[in-house]
Design a protein around this motif. Structure first.
Motif, mmCIF file in Angstrom:
data_model
loop_
_atom_site.group_PDB
_atom_site.id
_atom_site.type_symbol
_atom_site.label_atom_id
_atom_site.label_comp_id
_atom_site.label_asym_id
_atom_site.label_seq_id
_atom_site.Cartn_x
_atom_site.Cartn_y
_atom_site.Cartn_z
ATOM 1 N N VAL A 54 35.429 -6.511 -24.478
ATOM 2 C CA VAL A 54 35.081 -6.268 -25.787
ATOM 3 C C VAL A 54 36.124 -5.525 -26.521
ATOM 4 C CG1 VAL A 54 32.786 -6.499 -25.460
ATOM 5 C CG2 VAL A 54 33.709 -4.223 -25.360
ATOM 6 N N ASN A 55 36.371 -5.689 -27.888
ATOM 7 C CA ASN A 55 37.064 -4.738 -28.814
ATOM 8 C C ASN A 55 36.065 -3.499 -29.065
ATOM 9 O OD1 ASN A 55 37.799 -3.695 -31.231
ATOM 10 N ND2 ASN A 55 39.176 -5.364 -31.638
ATOM 11 N N THR A 56 36.286 -2.422 -28.764
ATOM 12 C CA THR A 56 35.377 -1.502 -29.000
ATOM 13 C C THR A 56 35.301 -0.904 -30.285
ATOM 14 O OG1 THR A 56 37.049 0.332 -28.233
ATOM 15 C CG2 THR A 56 35.658 -0.552 -26.557
ATOM 16 N N ALA A 57 36.154 -1.244 -31.239
ATOM 17 C CA ALA A 57 36.180 -1.023 -32.556
ATOM 18 C C ALA A 57 35.331 -2.028 -33.366
ATOM 19 C CB ALA A 57 37.637 -1.149 -33.100
ATOM 20 N N GLU A 58 34.985 -3.028 -32.676
ATOM 21 C CA GLU A 58 34.101 -3.953 -33.299
ATOM 22 C C GLU A 58 32.844 -3.972 -32.778
ATOM 23 O OE1 GLU A 58 34.970 -6.270 -35.894
ATOM 24 O OE2 GLU A 58 36.859 -5.195 -35.772
ATOM 25 N N TYR A 59 32.566 -3.375 -31.437
ATOM 26 C CA TYR A 59 31.342 -3.720 -30.714
ATOM 27 C C TYR A 59 31.200 -2.468 -29.938
ATOM 28 C CZ TYR A 59 27.803 -5.210 -27.422
ATOM 29 O OH TYR A 59 26.702 -5.443 -26.781
ATOM 30 N N ASP A 60 30.011 -1.724 -30.103
ATOM 31 C CA ASP A 60 29.827 -0.642 -29.376
ATOM 32 C C ASP A 60 28.420 -0.805 -28.723
ATOM 33 O OD1 ASP A 60 27.971 -0.342 -31.327
ATOM 34 O OD2 ASP A 60 28.581 1.644 -31.999
ATOM 35 N N GLY A 61 27.854 -1.876 -28.391
ATOM 36 C CA GLY A 61 26.662 -2.074 -27.708
ATOM 37 C C GLY A 61 27.006 -1.904 -26.308
ATOM 38 N N PRO A 62 25.828 -2.567 -25.357
ATOM 39 C CA PRO A 62 25.749 -2.507 -24.121
ATOM 40 C C PRO A 62 27.048 -3.432 -23.525
ATOM 41 C CG PRO A 62 24.021 -3.436 -24.868
ATOM 42 C CD PRO A 62 24.447 -2.605 -26.065
ATOM 43 N N THR A 63 27.341 -3.456 -22.283
ATOM 44 C CA THR A 63 28.085 -4.494 -21.977
ATOM 45 C C THR A 63 27.953 -4.600 -20.028
ATOM 46 O OG1 THR A 63 29.727 -2.798 -21.359
ATOM 47 C CG2 THR A 63 30.103 -4.074 -23.293
ATOM 48 N N ASP A 64 26.776 -4.275 -19.807
ATOM 49 C CA ASP A 64 26.294 -4.043 -18.306
ATOM 50 C C ASP A 64 25.735 -5.309 -17.823
ATOM 51 O OD1 ASP A 64 24.210 -3.550 -19.853
ATOM 52 O OD2 ASP A 64 23.438 -1.942 -18.399
ATOM 53 N N SER A 65 25.828 -6.278 -18.719
ATOM 54 C CA SER A 65 25.041 -7.605 -18.382
ATOM 55 C C SER A 65 25.794 -8.599 -18.936
ATOM 56 C CB SER A 65 23.563 -7.564 -18.652
ATOM 57 O OG SER A 65 23.136 -8.849 -18.305
ATOM 58 N N LEU A 66 25.949 -10.060 -18.325
ATOM 59 C CA LEU A 66 26.487 -11.090 -18.791
ATOM 60 C C LEU A 66 25.725 -11.772 -19.972
ATOM 61 C CD1 LEU A 66 27.712 -12.768 -15.447
ATOM 62 C CD2 LEU A 66 29.214 -12.184 -17.559
ATOM 63 N N LYS A 67 24.448 -11.151 -20.120
ATOM 64 C CA LYS A 67 23.387 -11.670 -21.136
ATOM 65 C C LYS A 67 24.005 -11.340 -22.489
ATOM 66 C CE LYS A 67 18.947 -10.417 -23.088
ATOM 67 N NZ LYS A 67 18.610 -11.549 -23.187
ATOM 68 N N TYR A 68 24.769 -10.295 -22.649
ATOM 69 C CA TYR A 68 25.320 -9.813 -23.914
ATOM 70 C C TYR A 68 26.467 -10.817 -24.353
ATOM 71 C CZ TYR A 68 22.878 -5.810 -22.722
ATOM 72 O OH TYR A 68 21.751 -5.027 -22.410
ATOM 73 N N PHE A 69 27.237 -11.412 -23.467
ATOM 74 C CA PHE A 69 28.040 -12.590 -23.461
ATOM 75 C C PHE A 69 27.666 -13.944 -23.876
ATOM 76 C CE2 PHE A 69 32.031 -15.126 -22.557
ATOM 77 C CZ PHE A 69 32.677 -14.720 -23.341
ATOM 78 N N PHE A 70 26.708 -14.087 -22.898
ATOM 79 C CA PHE A 70 26.146 -15.681 -22.886
ATOM 80 C C PHE A 70 24.989 -15.983 -23.978
ATOM 81 C CE2 PHE A 70 27.939 -15.887 -18.517
ATOM 82 C CZ PHE A 70 29.100 -16.810 -18.846
ATOM 83 N N GLU A 71 24.091 -14.716 -24.202
ATOM 84 C CA GLU A 71 23.474 -14.902 -25.328
ATOM 85 C C GLU A 71 23.503 -13.729 -26.309
ATOM 86 O OE1 GLU A 71 19.215 -16.074 -23.510
ATOM 87 O OE2 GLU A 71 20.258 -15.063 -21.815
ATOM 88 N N PRO A 72 24.629 -14.078 -27.036
ATOM 89 C CA PRO A 72 25.101 -13.102 -27.937
ATOM 90 C C PRO A 72 24.161 -12.613 -28.972
ATOM 91 C CG PRO A 72 26.408 -14.823 -28.206
ATOM 92 C CD PRO A 72 25.447 -15.074 -26.866
ATOM 93 N N GLU A 73 23.876 -11.477 -29.658
ATOM 94 C CA GLU A 73 23.186 -11.133 -30.714
ATOM 95 C C GLU A 73 23.844 -10.065 -31.486
ATOM 96 O OE1 GLU A 73 19.427 -9.494 -29.056
ATOM 97 O OE2 GLU A 73 18.632 -11.404 -28.657
#
Length: 338
Positions: A132-151
Motif C-alpha cells: 500500500v501507499n501509506t500516504a493514500e491509505y492508512d487502514g488495516p492491511t492484516d488480511s487479504l480481505k482489504y485487497f480482494f474486497e476493497p472498501e
C-alpha cells in the motif's frame, strides 16, 4: 518469481551465441544479479560475461523449449524448475557434490522441485502479496480481505499483476482453497471473487508498479517483497502487507540449460556466487532473502529495517499443477480479463 501458467510465445531475439573458452552467458531475471559480482567474477576468472534478462518464467521456458539457447545459466522459479527437469531441458550437473550445496540452508535442500539436488542451486527466495501507499491509505492491511474486497480508500484504487500465477494463488489462500485445485466449484469461487474485485481494479499490469503505487495513481498494488523493500529504501511511502491468510512464496535457482556451451564456467559461477561473501553482496543488491549462508554482520536488510523479508505469517510456495488444475487456472484468468 512472477510466473504465467499459459506460455507466451516469443521470438528468439538473437542468434546462437558463440561457444568459446572464457565466456559465460546468463539468462536470468532482469536486473537480478549484482553487477559488482559480474565484474568480480569476470576479472577473477578472466571470463567474458554477458547477461540477458527475462520478466517471466514463461519467457525462459519458451526459449529452452525452442532448442539450444546458447545460454549457460538460468534462474527459474521452483515449479518451472520442476517442469524443466521433467522435460529434460536442463543439465544434471551434480549440484549436491559442489561446495555451493553445503552453503544452502538445510530447509531449502532437496525440495520437491529437485529432490536429489542434482540440477540446481538456489539463489533467492521471497513472497508475493500486496503493498500500500501509506500516504493514500492508512487502514488495516492484516488480511487479504482489504485487497480482494476493497472498501473506502482502496475501492477503485488497487492494481493487479497482469498474469495469474501469484494472484490466483493469493485468492486461493484467502478463500482457503488449496493450490492446484482440480475442483471446478472451488475455482468458480476464485473467479467470483476476482470478478467482484474487478470493478475496483484500476489496472492489470506488471510494468511500472513502483511508479503507479508511489505516485498515488493507485493506493494498493500486488507486488513482491523485495521490490517493496527497495522502493521503500528509495523513499517511496510504501508498506508490504502481512496478511494473516498467508503469502505466496517463490524460490529461484541457478540451473544449466541443456547443451550450454560454457558449462564449466557456469559451474564456476555457481560456486563463486554461493560463497558467504558473494551471497551477501547478492542479497544486498537484489533485496530478496538468500537461501545460502551469508555474512550476517554485512547483511544490509535485517528483520528490523526490512520486515517484509522476514514474514511471520504462513508462506506457501507455488506448485507445478496437473494439466486439469492448470486448465482451470487458465479458464479463470481468461474469463476475468475478457
Amino acid at each position: 518469481m512472477n510466473k504465467l501458467y499459459s506460455a507466451t510465445a516469443i521470438a528468439l531475439c538473437f542468434g546462437t551465441l558463440a561457444a568459446a573458452e572464457g565466456k559465460l552467458n546468463l539468462y536470468v531475471w532482469s536486473e537480478s544479479i549484482a553487477p559488482e559480482l559480474i565484474e568480480k567474477f569476470s576479472q577473477e576468472y578472466d571470463v567474458d560475461v554477458s547477461v540477458d534478462g527475462y520478466t517471466s518464467n514463461e519467457d525462459l521456458l519458451t526459449k529452452l523449449q525452442a532448442g539450444a539457447s546458447g545460454y549457460d545459466l538460468a534462474a527459474p522459479s521452483q515449479h518451472f524448475l520442476r517442469i524443466m527437469i521433467d522435460e529434460e531441458l536442463i543439465e544434471d550437473f551434480g549440484a549436491s557434490e559442489l561446495d555451493a550445496y553445503d552453503a544452502i540452508d538445510e530447509r531449502w535442500r532437496n525440495q520437491w522441485w529437485d529432490e536429489t539436488q542434482e540440477y540446481s542451486i538456489p539463489l533467492a527466495y521471497g513472497s508475493a502479496g500486496f503493498a500500500v501507499n501509506t500516504a493514500e491509505y492508512d487502514g488495516p492491511t492484516d488480511s487479504l480481505k482489504y485487497f480482494f474486497e476493497p472498501e473506502s480508500d482502496l475501492a477503485g484504487k488497487i492494481a493487479m499483476l497482469s498474469y495469474p500465477d501469484e494472484v490466483i494463488g493469493a485468492a486461493q489462500l484467502y478463500l482457503g482453497i488449496p493450490f492446484c485445485s482440480e475442483d471446478p466449484d472451488e475455482m468458480k469461487r476464485v473467479l467470483d471473487l476476482l470478478m467482484a474485485q474487478k470493478e475496483h481494479v484500476a489496472a492489470y499490469s506488471s510494468d511500472n508498479i513502483e511508479g503507479r503505487l508511489s505516485s498515488g495513481e493507485v493506493a494498493a498494488h500486488f507486488w513482491w517483497d523485495g521490490e517493496v523493500v527497495r522502493a521503500k529504501g528509495d523513499g517511496a511511502p510504501v508498506e508490504y502487507a502481512m496478511t494473516k491468510e498467508g503469502l505466496v512464496g517463490w524460490i529461484d535457482s541457478l540451473v544449466i540449460p541443456k547443451g550450454a556451451p560454457n558449462r564449466d564456467n557456469a559451474i564456476k559461477f555457481i560456486e563463486f556466487i554461493s560463497t558467504p561473501e558473494n551471497a551477501t553482496a547478492q542479497m544486498n543488491y537484489y533485496a530478496h532473502s538468500s537461501p545460502l549462508e551469508v555474512v550476517e554482520a554485512d547483511k544490509k536488510y535485517t528483520k528490523e529495517n526490512a520486515p517484509a523479508l522476514y514474514p511471520e505469517v504462513p508462506v506457501e510456495m507455488s506448485r507445478s499443477c496437473s494439466p486439469a488444475a492448470q486448465d482451470l487456472v487458465t479458464r479463470v484468468w481468461t474469463q476475468l480479463l475478457q
